[in-house]
Design a protein around this motif. Structure first.
Motif, PDB file in Angstrom:
ATOM      1  N   GLY A 107      -3.531  45.031  37.230  1.00 51.32           N
ATOM      2  CA  GLY A 107      -3.111  46.205  38.013  1.00 51.32           C
ATOM      3  C   GLY A 107      -3.877  46.362  39.333  1.00 51.32           C
ATOM      4  N   GLY A 108      -3.402  47.332  40.013  1.00 54.14           N
ATOM      5  CA  GLY A 108      -3.666  47.569  41.474  1.00 54.14           C
ATOM      6  C   GLY A 108      -5.208  47.317  41.704  1.00 54.14           C
TER       7      GLY A 108
ATOM      8  N   ALA B  72      -1.182  59.792  30.233  1.00 57.33           N
ATOM      9  CA  ALA B  72      -1.899  58.602  30.212  1.00 57.33           C
ATOM     10  C   ALA B  72      -1.352  57.464  30.712  1.00 57.33           C
ATOM     11  CB  ALA B  72      -2.601  58.300  28.761  1.00 57.33           C
ATOM     12  N   LYS B  73      -1.988  57.251  32.143  1.00 56.16           N
ATOM     13  CA  LYS B  73      -0.967  56.343  33.030  1.00 56.16           C
ATOM     14  C   LYS B  73      -1.577  54.972  32.504  1.00 56.16           C
ATOM     15  CE  LYS B  73      -3.773  56.453  37.047  1.00 56.16           C
ATOM     16  NZ  LYS B  73      -3.672  56.354  38.487  1.00 56.16           N
ATOM     17  N   VAL B  74      -2.640  54.728  31.520  1.00 57.34           N
ATOM     18  CA  VAL B  74      -3.199  53.337  31.552  1.00 57.34           C
ATOM     19  C   VAL B  74      -1.862  52.458  31.068  1.00 57.34           C
ATOM     20  CG1 VAL B  74      -3.488  54.020  28.972  1.00 57.34           C
ATOM     21  CG2 VAL B  74      -4.787  52.103  30.392  1.00 57.34           C
TER      22      VAL B  74
ATOM     23  N   GLY C 184     -10.170  49.918  28.022  1.00 59.74           N
ATOM     24  CA  GLY C 184      -9.088  49.863  26.965  1.00 59.74           C
ATOM     25  C   GLY C 184      -8.422  51.254  26.922  1.00 59.74           C
ATOM     26  N   VAL C 185      -7.974  51.421  25.578  1.00 60.12           N
ATOM     27  CA  VAL C 185      -7.242  52.841  25.580  1.00 60.12           C
ATOM     28  C   VAL C 185      -8.328  53.538  25.046  1.00 60.12           C
ATOM     29  CG1 VAL C 185      -5.014  54.091  24.517  1.00 60.12           C
ATOM     30  CG2 VAL C 185      -4.976  51.721  25.362  1.00 60.12           C
ATOM     31  N   TYR C 186      -8.415  54.965  25.500  1.00 57.26           N
ATOM     32  CA  TYR C 186      -9.227  56.038  24.935  1.00 57.26           C
ATOM     33  C   TYR C 186      -8.557  56.912  24.477  1.00 57.26           C
ATOM     34  CZ  TYR C 186     -13.141  53.405  27.763  1.00 57.26           C
ATOM     35  OH  TYR C 186     -14.028  52.702  28.107  1.00 57.26           O
TER      36      TYR C 186
ATOM     37  N   THR D 207      -7.045  45.920  33.253  1.00 56.08           N
ATOM     38  CA  THR D 207      -7.080  47.044  34.221  1.00 56.08           C
ATOM     39  C   THR D 207      -8.468  47.454  34.613  1.00 56.08           C
ATOM     40  OG1 THR D 207      -6.368  49.487  34.348  1.00 56.08           O
ATOM     41  CG2 THR D 207      -6.845  48.727  32.268  1.00 56.08           C
ATOM     42  N   ASP D 208      -8.778  48.985  34.959  1.00 57.26           N
ATOM     43  CA  ASP D 208     -10.240  49.059  35.423  1.00 57.26           C
ATOM     44  C   ASP D 208     -11.046  49.909  34.452  1.00 57.26           C
ATOM     45  OD1 ASP D 208      -8.717  51.382  35.576  1.00 57.26           O
ATOM     46  OD2 ASP D 208      -8.866  51.859  37.625  1.00 57.26           O
ATOM     47  N   VAL D 209     -10.567  50.242  33.260  1.00 61.00           N
ATOM     48  CA  VAL D 209     -11.176  50.793  31.998  1.00 61.00           C
ATOM     49  C   VAL D 209     -11.326  49.734  31.075  1.00 61.00           C
ATOM     50  CG1 VAL D 209     -10.880  53.208  32.642  1.00 61.00           C
ATOM     51  CG2 VAL D 209      -9.067  51.933  31.303  1.00 61.00           C
TER      52      VAL D 209
ATOM     53  N   LYS E  93      -1.191  41.200  32.505  1.00 59.05           N
ATOM     54  CA  LYS E  93      -1.015  41.790  33.715  1.00 59.05           C
ATOM     55  C   LYS E  93      -2.100  42.444  34.430  1.00 59.05           C
ATOM     56  CE  LYS E  93      -0.282  46.103  35.558  1.00 59.05           C
ATOM     57  NZ  LYS E  93      -0.878  47.449  35.309  1.00 59.05           N
TER      58      LYS E  93
ATOM     59  N   THR F  11      -9.001  60.116  25.319  1.00 57.98           N
ATOM     60  CA  THR F  11      -8.396  60.712  26.535  1.00 57.98           C
ATOM     61  C   THR F  11      -8.645  60.011  27.729  1.00 57.98           C
ATOM     62  OG1 THR F  11      -8.352  63.054  27.454  1.00 57.98           O
ATOM     63  CG2 THR F  11     -10.318  62.379  26.467  1.00 57.98           C
ATOM     64  N   ASP F  12      -8.063  60.586  28.901  1.00 58.05           N
ATOM     65  CA  ASP F  12      -8.692  59.919  30.266  1.00 58.05           C
ATOM     66  C   ASP F  12     -10.268  59.636  30.141  1.00 58.05           C
ATOM     67  OD1 ASP F  12      -9.094  58.832  32.708  1.00 58.05           O
ATOM     68  OD2 ASP F  12      -7.590  60.145  33.707  1.00 58.05           O
ATOM     69  N   PRO F  13     -10.959  58.409  30.028  1.00 58.61           N
ATOM     70  CA  PRO F  13     -12.128  58.305  30.394  1.00 58.61           C
ATOM     71  C   PRO F  13     -12.739  58.662  31.737  1.00 58.61           C
ATOM     72  CG  PRO F  13     -11.182  56.142  30.477  1.00 58.61           C
ATOM     73  CD  PRO F  13     -10.089  57.224  30.297  1.00 58.61           C
ATOM     74  N   ARG F  14     -12.004  58.917  32.715  1.00 57.49           N
ATOM     75  CA  ARG F  14     -12.493  59.396  34.081  1.00 57.49           C
ATOM     76  C   ARG F  14     -12.521  60.828  34.149  1.00 57.49           C
ATOM     77  NH1 ARG F  14     -12.848  54.858  36.959  1.00 57.49           N
ATOM     78  NH2 ARG F  14     -11.511  53.099  36.378  1.00 57.49           N
TER      79      ARG F  14
HETATM   80  P1  ADP Z   1      -3.561  49.811  36.898  1.00 50.79           P
HETATM   81  O1  ADP Z   1      -3.871  49.968  38.385  1.00 50.79           O
HETATM   82  O2  ADP Z   1      -4.492  48.856  36.320  1.00 50.79           O
HETATM   83  O3  ADP Z   1      -2.357  49.809  36.380  1.00 50.79           O
HETATM   84  P2  ADP Z   1      -3.529  52.637  36.400  1.00 50.79           P
HETATM   85  O4  ADP Z   1      -4.524  53.359  37.159  1.00 50.79           O
HETATM   86  O5  ADP Z   1      -2.161  52.684  36.306  1.00 50.79           O
HETATM   87  O6  ADP Z   1      -4.241  51.130  36.205  1.00 50.79           O
HETATM   88  O7  ADP Z   1      -4.370  53.115  34.724  1.00 50.79           O
HETATM   89  C1  ADP Z   1      -5.566  53.077  34.366  1.00 50.79           C
HETATM   90  C2  ADP Z   1      -6.301  54.338  34.453  1.00 50.79           C
HETATM   91  O8  ADP Z   1      -5.456  54.969  33.389  1.00 50.79           O
HETATM   92  C3  ADP Z   1      -7.564  54.419  34.047  1.00 50.79           C
HETATM   93  O9  ADP Z   1      -8.503  54.104  35.247  1.00 50.79           O
HETATM   94  C4  ADP Z   1      -7.955  55.654  33.559  1.00 50.79           C
HETATM   95  O10 ADP Z   1      -8.332  56.692  34.394  1.00 50.79           O
HETATM   96  C5  ADP Z   1      -6.502  56.240  33.337  1.00 50.79           C
HETATM   97  N1  ADP Z   1      -6.311  56.558  31.807  1.00 50.79           N
HETATM   98  C6  ADP Z   1      -5.653  58.148  31.515  1.00 50.79           C
HETATM   99  N2  ADP Z   1      -5.637  58.090  30.444  1.00 50.79           N
HETATM  100  C7  ADP Z   1      -6.169  57.077  29.597  1.00 50.79           C
HETATM  101  C8  ADP Z   1      -6.552  56.818  28.288  1.00 50.79           C
HETATM  102  N3  ADP Z   1      -6.162  57.634  27.218  1.00 50.79           N
HETATM  103  N4  ADP Z   1      -7.114  55.723  28.025  1.00 50.79           N
HETATM  104  C9  ADP Z   1      -7.422  54.911  29.135  1.00 50.79           C
HETATM  105  N5  ADP Z   1      -7.348  55.249  30.572  1.00 50.79           N
HETATM  106  C10 ADP Z   1      -6.646  56.267  30.761  1.00 50.79           C
END
Ligand code: ADP
Ligand code: ASP
Ligand code: MG
Length: 235
Positions: free
Chosen positions: A9-10, A208-210, A177-179, A173-175, A7, A181-184
């Motif tokens: 993402g945007g 965490a919207k990842v 992996g899973v962190y 996605t744009d990070v 998959k 907490t939100d890496p941004r």
């Molecule tokens: P996509 O468009 O690829 O679906 P999203 O914007 O929905 O991407 O999800 C990715 C974003 O989730 C990351 O840019 C990050 O800021 C956010 N995020 C929030 N919590 C976490 C976490 N625990 N681990 C990774 N990313 C996280």
């Protein structure tokens, strides 16, 4: 040879150039002999743009029509990615959720997947084609277009991986992996090598919207091997 559901993402498909980059990545997997089903999101900002237009017309847009509108975002991406693959000499076919037969309930704008008919996808894979599926959408029993709620392409991917008994579901996605907490925004967020479905459910419910929470629930229920990866890493 594996069957992999990927998959993107945007942000990963946010421009024609980025869609071409995704096509290059998919091509590498095909060269490796893997069967690939790609689930795509709308180009970044598109779902918000469509939503704003609807709100320009009515305060509370008709839910059925909202789904007709929002589902177009993913349809654009699936066609462009299929073209990019065809240009590279790889057979590709794109399908909307309804064309696959992703059957959902009738709760517009937050429908739940009830059943997936994998036969059309299987037939395409057997012909050697990459199958590109529009994320975030399905069809109810009356053939109305439905959408799965924001972030719903994650759930499309995991549900398809379960239905097709895929070897793995990869969420690009744009990070990285899973962190923790939100890496941004949070500097000391730590990249996790692995996480249990229960722990991931906890992170997702904290916002965490990842991964969409329903995707995590699906993965836990059907034991789908799930990996979150960066689209922008080489390889
Ligand atoms: P996509 O468009 O690829 O679906 P999203 O914007 O929905 O991407 O999800 C990715 C974003 O989730 C990351 O840019 C990050 O800021 C956010 N995020 C929030 N919590 C976490 C976490 N625990 N681990 C990774 N990313 C996280
Ligand atoms: N395009 C939808 C959204 O922006 C679905 C997704 O990207 O997963 O929420
Ligand atoms: Mg998302």
């Amino acid at each position: 040879m594996a069957l992999i559901v990927q998959k993107y993402g945007g942000t990963s498909v946010g421009s024609v150039e980025r869609i071409e980059n995704v096509a290059d990545k998919v091509a590498k997997f095909r060269d490796n002999g893997d069967d690939i089903v790609v689930v795509v999101s709308a180009m970044s900002g598109e779902t918000n743009r469509l939503t704003e237009m609807a709100h320009g017309i009515m305060d509370t847009p008709t839910p059925r029509e909202m789904d007709v509108l929002l589902s177009t975002g993913e349809q654009v991406t699936m066609a462009l990615l299929s073209m990019a693959l065809e240009k590279r000499g790889y057979g590709a076919r794109s399908f909307t959720g309804g064309q696959v037969k992703i059957l959902t309930c009738s709760t517009h704008t937050k429908a739940r997947i009830q059943e997936i008919d994998g036969s059309r996808i299987q037939a395409q894979l057997e012909q050697g084609n990459v199958v590109v599926v529009a994320g975030f959408q399905g069809m109810d029993e009356h053939n109305n277009i439905t959408t799965l709620g924001r972030g719903g392409s994650d759930t499309t991917a995991v549900a398809l991986a379960a239905a097709l008994e895929a070897d793995e579901c990869q969420i690009y996605t744009d990070v990285k992996g899973v962190y923790t907490t939100d890496p941004r925004g949070v500097e000391d967020a730590r990249l996790l090598a692995s996480i249990t479905f229960e722990e991931m459910l906890g992170l997702a419910s904290l916002g965490a919207k990842v991964l969409q929470i329903r995707a995590v629930e699906f993965a836990g229920k059907y034991k789908v091997p799930l990996r979150v990866l960066s689209t922008f890493d080489d390889g």
